[in-house]
Design a protein around this motif. Structure first.
Motif, PDB file in Angstrom:
ATOM      1  N   SER A 240     -16.166 -21.744  -1.849  1.00 11.02           N
ATOM      2  CA  SER A 240     -15.158 -22.694  -2.316  1.00 11.02           C
ATOM      3  C   SER A 240     -15.257 -24.007  -1.560  1.00 11.02           C
ATOM      4  O   SER A 240     -15.057 -25.090  -2.136  1.00 11.02           O
ATOM      5  CB  SER A 240     -13.757 -22.103  -2.158  1.00 11.02           C
ATOM      6  OG  SER A 240     -13.598 -20.957  -2.975  1.00 11.02           O
ATOM      7  N   ALA A 241     -15.552 -23.931  -0.259  1.00  7.44           N
ATOM      8  CA  ALA A 241     -15.696 -25.156   0.537  1.00  7.44           C
ATOM      9  C   ALA A 241     -16.915 -25.961   0.087  1.00  7.44           C
ATOM     10  O   ALA A 241     -16.874 -27.202   0.038  1.00  7.44           O
ATOM     11  CB  ALA A 241     -15.810 -24.804   2.019  1.00  7.44           C
ATOM     12  N   VAL A 242     -18.013 -25.268  -0.251  1.00  3.06           N
ATOM     13  CA  VAL A 242     -19.189 -25.963  -0.783  1.00  3.06           C
ATOM     14  C   VAL A 242     -18.849 -26.626  -2.114  1.00  3.06           C
ATOM     15  O   VAL A 242     -19.184 -27.785  -2.369  1.00  3.06           O
ATOM     16  CB  VAL A 242     -20.371 -24.993  -0.954  1.00  3.06           C
ATOM     17  CG1 VAL A 242     -21.535 -25.686  -1.667  1.00  3.06           C
ATOM     18  CG2 VAL A 242     -20.827 -24.458   0.400  1.00  3.06           C
ATOM     19  N   ARG A 243     -18.159 -25.881  -2.966  1.00  2.00           N
ATOM     20  CA  ARG A 243     -17.738 -26.436  -4.272  1.00  2.00           C
ATOM     21  C   ARG A 243     -16.919 -27.708  -4.087  1.00  2.00           C
ATOM     22  O   ARG A 243     -17.216 -28.757  -4.689  1.00  2.00           O
ATOM     23  CB  ARG A 243     -16.914 -25.383  -5.003  1.00  2.00           C
ATOM     24  CG  ARG A 243     -16.286 -25.835  -6.313  1.00  2.00           C
ATOM     25  CD  ARG A 243     -15.148 -24.912  -6.704  1.00  2.00           C
ATOM     26  NE  ARG A 243     -14.067 -24.952  -5.710  1.00  2.00           N
ATOM     27  CZ  ARG A 243     -13.129 -24.024  -5.589  1.00  2.00           C
ATOM     28  NH1 ARG A 243     -13.120 -22.959  -6.380  1.00  2.00           N
ATOM     29  NH2 ARG A 243     -12.171 -24.150  -4.663  1.00  2.00           N
ATOM     30  N   ASP A 244     -15.895 -27.647  -3.229  1.00  3.32           N
ATOM     31  CA  ASP A 244     -15.025 -28.801  -3.033  1.00  3.32           C
ATOM     32  C   ASP A 244     -15.757 -29.937  -2.331  1.00  3.32           C
ATOM     33  O   ASP A 244     -15.495 -31.114  -2.600  1.00  3.32           O
ATOM     34  CB  ASP A 244     -13.794 -28.393  -2.228  1.00  3.32           C
ATOM     35  CG  ASP A 244     -12.931 -27.362  -2.963  1.00  3.32           C
ATOM     36  OD1 ASP A 244     -13.117 -27.214  -4.189  1.00  3.32           O
ATOM     37  OD2 ASP A 244     -12.105 -26.703  -2.300  1.00  3.32           O
ATOM     38  N   GLY A 245     -16.702 -29.563  -1.450  1.00  3.68           N
ATOM     39  CA  GLY A 245     -17.497 -30.590  -0.784  1.00  3.68           C
ATOM     40  C   GLY A 245     -18.396 -31.335  -1.749  1.00  3.68           C
ATOM     41  O   GLY A 245     -18.608 -32.553  -1.609  1.00  3.68           O
ATOM     42  N   LEU A 246     -18.941 -30.641  -2.734  1.00  3.56           N
ATOM     43  CA  LEU A 246     -19.755 -31.295  -3.760  1.00  3.56           C
ATOM     44  C   LEU A 246     -18.933 -32.301  -4.554  1.00  3.56           C
ATOM     45  O   LEU A 246     -19.371 -33.429  -4.814  1.00  3.56           O
ATOM     46  CB  LEU A 246     -20.347 -30.244  -4.703  1.00  3.56           C
ATOM     47  CG  LEU A 246     -21.576 -29.491  -4.197  1.00  3.56           C
ATOM     48  CD1 LEU A 246     -21.833 -28.243  -5.047  1.00  3.56           C
ATOM     49  CD2 LEU A 246     -22.804 -30.400  -4.215  1.00  3.56           C
TER      50      LEU A 246
ATOM     51  N   TYR B 163     -23.390 -31.735 -16.293  1.00  2.51           N
ATOM     52  CA  TYR B 163     -23.424 -32.590 -15.108  1.00  2.51           C
ATOM     53  C   TYR B 163     -22.115 -32.476 -14.343  1.00  2.51           C
ATOM     54  O   TYR B 163     -21.028 -32.369 -14.920  1.00  2.51           O
ATOM     55  CB  TYR B 163     -23.676 -34.048 -15.502  1.00  2.51           C
ATOM     56  CG  TYR B 163     -25.097 -34.321 -15.925  1.00  2.51           C
ATOM     57  CD1 TYR B 163     -26.136 -34.255 -14.998  1.00  2.51           C
ATOM     58  CD2 TYR B 163     -25.394 -34.633 -17.242  1.00  2.51           C
ATOM     59  CE1 TYR B 163     -27.445 -34.495 -15.375  1.00  2.51           C
ATOM     60  CE2 TYR B 163     -26.704 -34.871 -17.640  1.00  2.51           C
ATOM     61  CZ  TYR B 163     -27.734 -34.794 -16.704  1.00  2.51           C
ATOM     62  OH  TYR B 163     -29.037 -35.030 -17.086  1.00  2.51           O
ATOM     63  N   GLY B 164     -22.251 -32.495 -13.020  1.00  6.60           N
ATOM     64  CA  GLY B 164     -21.099 -32.327 -12.154  1.00  6.60           C
ATOM     65  C   GLY B 164     -21.195 -31.026 -11.379  1.00  6.60           C
ATOM     66  O   GLY B 164     -22.268 -30.443 -11.225  1.00  6.60           O
ATOM     67  N   THR B 165     -20.073 -30.557 -10.891  1.00  9.40           N
ATOM     68  CA  THR B 165     -20.008 -29.334 -10.088  1.00  9.40           C
ATOM     69  C   THR B 165     -19.380 -28.219 -10.920  1.00  9.40           C
ATOM     70  O   THR B 165     -18.408 -28.445 -11.640  1.00  9.40           O
ATOM     71  CB  THR B 165     -19.174 -29.574  -8.820  1.00  9.40           C
ATOM     72  OG1 THR B 165     -19.820 -30.563  -8.015  1.00  9.40           O
ATOM     73  CG2 THR B 165     -19.021 -28.296  -8.010  1.00  9.40           C
ATOM     74  N   LYS B 166     -19.945 -27.036 -10.816  1.00 12.70           N
ATOM     75  CA  LYS B 166     -19.387 -25.910 -11.568  1.00 12.70           C
ATOM     76  C   LYS B 166     -19.577 -24.619 -10.787  1.00 12.70           C
ATOM     77  O   LYS B 166     -20.421 -24.512  -9.893  1.00 12.70           O
ATOM     78  CB  LYS B 166     -20.057 -25.786 -12.933  1.00 12.70           C
ATOM     79  CG  LYS B 166     -21.478 -25.224 -12.882  1.00 12.70           C
ATOM     80  CD  LYS B 166     -21.946 -24.795 -14.264  1.00 12.70           C
ATOM     81  CE  LYS B 166     -23.244 -24.015 -14.174  1.00 12.70           C
ATOM     82  NZ  LYS B 166     -23.646 -23.429 -15.460  1.00 12.70           N
ATOM     83  N   VAL B 167     -18.771 -23.630 -11.153  1.00 14.08           N
ATOM     84  CA  VAL B 167     -18.977 -22.249 -10.748  1.00 14.08           C
ATOM     85  C   VAL B 167     -19.733 -21.590 -11.898  1.00 14.08           C
ATOM     86  O   VAL B 167     -19.288 -21.626 -13.041  1.00 14.08           O
ATOM     87  CB  VAL B 167     -17.644 -21.530 -10.493  1.00 14.08           C
ATOM     88  CG1 VAL B 167     -17.891 -20.058 -10.155  1.00 14.08           C
ATOM     89  CG2 VAL B 167     -16.868 -22.215  -9.385  1.00 14.08           C
ATOM     90  N   GLY B 168     -20.899 -21.028 -11.611  1.00 15.96           N
ATOM     91  CA  GLY B 168     -21.690 -20.383 -12.647  1.00 15.96           C
ATOM     92  C   GLY B 168     -21.438 -18.893 -12.709  1.00 15.96           C
ATOM     93  O   GLY B 168     -20.586 -18.350 -11.999  1.00 15.96           O
TER      94      GLY B 168
ATOM     95  N   TYR C 228     -15.596 -31.923 -11.941  1.00 17.64           N
ATOM     96  CA  TYR C 228     -15.563 -30.495 -11.652  1.00 17.64           C
ATOM     97  C   TYR C 228     -15.322 -29.762 -12.956  1.00 17.64           C
ATOM     98  O   TYR C 228     -14.297 -29.978 -13.627  1.00 17.64           O
ATOM     99  CB  TYR C 228     -14.485 -30.149 -10.633  1.00 17.64           C
ATOM    100  CG  TYR C 228     -14.338 -28.652 -10.440  1.00 17.64           C
ATOM    101  CD1 TYR C 228     -15.442 -27.889 -10.042  1.00 17.64           C
ATOM    102  CD2 TYR C 228     -13.130 -28.005 -10.686  1.00 17.64           C
ATOM    103  CE1 TYR C 228     -15.337 -26.510  -9.890  1.00 17.64           C
ATOM    104  CE2 TYR C 228     -13.015 -26.626 -10.527  1.00 17.64           C
ATOM    105  CZ  TYR C 228     -14.124 -25.887 -10.133  1.00 17.64           C
ATOM    106  OH  TYR C 228     -14.029 -24.530  -9.990  1.00 17.64           O
ATOM    107  N   ASN C 229     -16.242 -28.915 -13.351  1.00 17.46           N
ATOM    108  CA  ASN C 229     -16.213 -28.262 -14.655  1.00 17.46           C
ATOM    109  C   ASN C 229     -15.696 -26.831 -14.620  1.00 17.46           C
ATOM    110  O   ASN C 229     -15.740 -26.134 -15.640  1.00 17.46           O
ATOM    111  CB  ASN C 229     -17.619 -28.289 -15.274  1.00 17.46           C
ATOM    112  CG  ASN C 229     -18.086 -29.707 -15.562  1.00 17.46           C
ATOM    113  OD1 ASN C 229     -17.405 -30.449 -16.265  1.00 17.46           O
ATOM    114  ND2 ASN C 229     -19.237 -30.092 -15.004  1.00 17.46           N
ATOM    115  N   GLY C 230     -15.216 -26.382 -13.462  1.00 17.25           N
ATOM    116  CA  GLY C 230     -14.684 -25.029 -13.369  1.00 17.25           C
ATOM    117  C   GLY C 230     -15.761 -23.979 -13.562  1.00 17.25           C
ATOM    118  O   GLY C 230     -16.950 -24.210 -13.316  1.00 17.25           O
TER     119      GLY C 230
END
Length: 574
Positions: free
Chosen positions: A174-180, A197-202, A188-190
């Motif tokens: 989660s910290a990596v996600r928020d840091g991105l 494009y952007g940050t996502k949880v795959g 942030y695409n969830g």
């Protein structure tokens, strides 16, 4: 037991049911496929509508699909993944990759560039060995591939019902996600399987119990009466009818069993029956060459009769280079593989893995997917990563205090890549590795993407979101020097110059096991994956890719097996 006996009977029954479910429904359990046998039990001669060579990430969904109204033989050179906790358990990740025995599900090879890698040798292929991330190809990739977008979507969904899950995000990931997001990799695409494009949880192929689900699980879709799966059945040659005035036509294969006995499988008579090669980026071009399809000079060198002089077989070999930074943490972190990705506009992807892994059944410490046990040795430049150096790194790792394993790796890998290489035969045995050259960072565009990715990693590490998982007195230069600790790799103090990062990229390059090419669409096969110049022969797997799809290819390779199986069934019915 006395305490349990005082509980209400319905509670006891419920607890027993929960125990039964978790014990017998996990990915470790052999599904009891009635169509799966050792090759030693096979007849010397047999006949099928389709013969698929390679029970890997593409071969399993392809076989399951084609079996619906045809007789299918699936030949796998390795064994079954079921019952092997080193495959099924997330906590044991890397153990199979570090197994150098002849029966290992992972066969190690070292590219001519000096980077240590592995190819699958097990039913389910690379999905039995990888870090589990599940993410689809982007819309542009689908369009450029000429795929039917609707069937692509349906095929992904077919796969996802069995093997894909939403990861249980914990603090470090989660910290990596928020840091991105803080570093500007937005929006942030969830949670999504889609490439955006952007940050996502795959997605992940590890379920909530930490058990891996693989392409072999897709065989549960098969028609049992239409499928035969043979294990430990390496194919040595494709057989052809070669009549003068017409194209050579595949009509069978020769495979060996574990006792060294030769078997022949032939196609039934019929206009739509085919041999399909799904042996992966190394195995598929290798088998075409064994069968006389490839560069004449290579075939001549191994006394292989030339069926079709095709100099493009074995070309276009690519591997997405990976570089990573180890970030020690002042507090414990969860064991995690890839769960989050930052998809940037400059052609680099940012991912992460964390925690201290242990070899199955032992307390041997490990860095998981970045362990020298599996050849991921970034402390020495590629050409210096000898087996002796790897053994020394493993020995040194065991002398480290537990605190040295607190933390994780943030990695970047590049899209594409632009740089490509080639494959050459070393023998006429499918059990031997060919020589492979990937030419990492040969093209300046790839190297610049790595530099850009490293700068994004720096911003993530220095973000407020990640602050509780880093020592603030350790600068990014110090972290880079810790990751690449050989004296010749050391960056100058206070240097963030691109030149230093370029050298870091070259010296610390590793694989993320996304190699592809060798039978590329438009060069060796057409857009229906038929081998050009040959009848009744296709190649359907990652060897046909010019670029690796999405951030991680396994979802698209499984999709391709299903997708092409459906298309072939439709063609058969017309």
């Amino acid at each position: 037991m006395a305490a349990v006996s005082r509980w209400p009977e319905n509670v006891v029954v419920f607890l027993y049911a929960v125990f039964f479910f978790h014990t017998f429904s996990s990915a470790q359990r052999d599904p009891g496929y009635t169509f799966m046998h050792q090759a030693t039990t096979a007849p010397i001669v047999s006949y099928y509508d389709y013969i698929i060579v390679g029970g890997g990430t593409a071969g399993c969904p392809l076989a399951a699909t084609l079996s619906q109204n045809s007789s299918v033989l699936l030949l796998e050179r390795g064994g079954s993944p079921y019952g092997n906790t080193n495959i099924t358990d997330l906590a044991a990740f890397g153990v199979a990759l570090s197994d150098l025995s002849p029966t290992s599900p992972a066969q190690r090879f070292v590219s001519e560039d000096g980077v240590v890698s592995a190819r699958a040798r097990v039913l389910g292929g690379g999905s039995c060995l990888n870090a589990g991330f599940y993410s689809r190809a982007g819309h542009d990739y689908v369009r450029l591939a000429g795929w039917d977008a609707r069937l692509v979507n349906e095929s992904y969904q077919w796969v996802e019902k069995v093997v894909a899950f939403q990861p249980q995000m914990k603090q470090w990931q989660s910290a990596v996600r928020d840091g991105l997001v803080e570093a500007g990799i937005r929006p942030y695409n969830g949670f999504t399987y889609d490439h955006m494009y952007g940050t996502k949880v795959g997605g992940t192929i590890f379920d909530q119990n930490g058990h891996r689900h693989t392409a072999a699980d897709l065989l549960q879709y098969a028609n049992p009466s239409g499928l035969t799966v043979l294990l430990h059945a390496p194919v040595h040659q494709i057989l052809f009818n070669n009549q003068e005035g017409s194209k050579p036509k595949a009509h069978g294969v020769i495979f060996m069993d574990a006792n060294g006995l030769s078997h022949r499988a032939y196609l039934n008579r019929g206009p739509n029956n085919e041999v399909i090669v799904s042996s992966g980026a190394l195995g598929s071009p290798q088998l075409l060459m064994f069968s006389g399809i490839g560069p004449k000079e290579q075939l001549d060198a191994h006394n292989i009769p030339v069926l079709l002089d095709q100099p493009l077989v074995g070309l276009g070999m690519s591997d997405n280079p990976m570089n990573a930074v180890f970030v020690p943490s002042p507090q414990p972190v969860e064991v995690s593989l890839i769960e989050v990705v930052g998809i940037t506009h400059n052609g680099t992807y940012i991912e992460a893995a964390s925690g201290e892994n242990f070899a199955s059944g032992t307390r041997t410490r490990d860095y998981g997917m970045f362990s020298p046990r599996i050849g991921q040795l970034s402390t020495l430049p590629p050409k210096q990563r000898t087996q002796e150096a790897i053994d020394k790194a493993v020995e040194d790792m065991q002398a480290l205090p537990q605190s040295a394993f607190l933390g994780g790796f943030i990695l970047e890998k590049i899209m594409g890549p632009v740089s490509t290489g080639h494959l050459e035969l070393t023998s006429r045995s499918p059990n031997d590795n060919p020589l492979v050259t990937f030419n990492y960072f040969k093209e300046p565009e790839d190297l610049q993407r790595c530099v850009d990715g490293m700068k994004i990693i720096e911003n993530v590490i220095e973000s407020n979101s990640f602050s509780s998982f880093r020592f603030h007195y350790l600068s990014i230069v110090t972290l880079l020097n810790m990751t690449a600790s050989s004296p010749i790799n050391l960056l100058p103090k206070h240097a963030n110059a691109s030149r230093s990062l370029e050298q870091f990229c070259k010296d610390t390059v590793m694989t993320i096991w996304h190699f592809h090419g060798g039978c590329v669409v438009g060069r060796v096969v057409d857009h229906d994956y038929k081998v050009m110049g040959i009848d009744s022969l296709r190649v359907i797997d990652g060897s046909t890719f010019r670029n690796s799809p999405g951030t991680n290819p396994q979802a698209s390779v499984m999709m391709l097996g299903r997708y092409m199986g459906v298309k072939m069934l439709r063609q058969r019915s017309t």
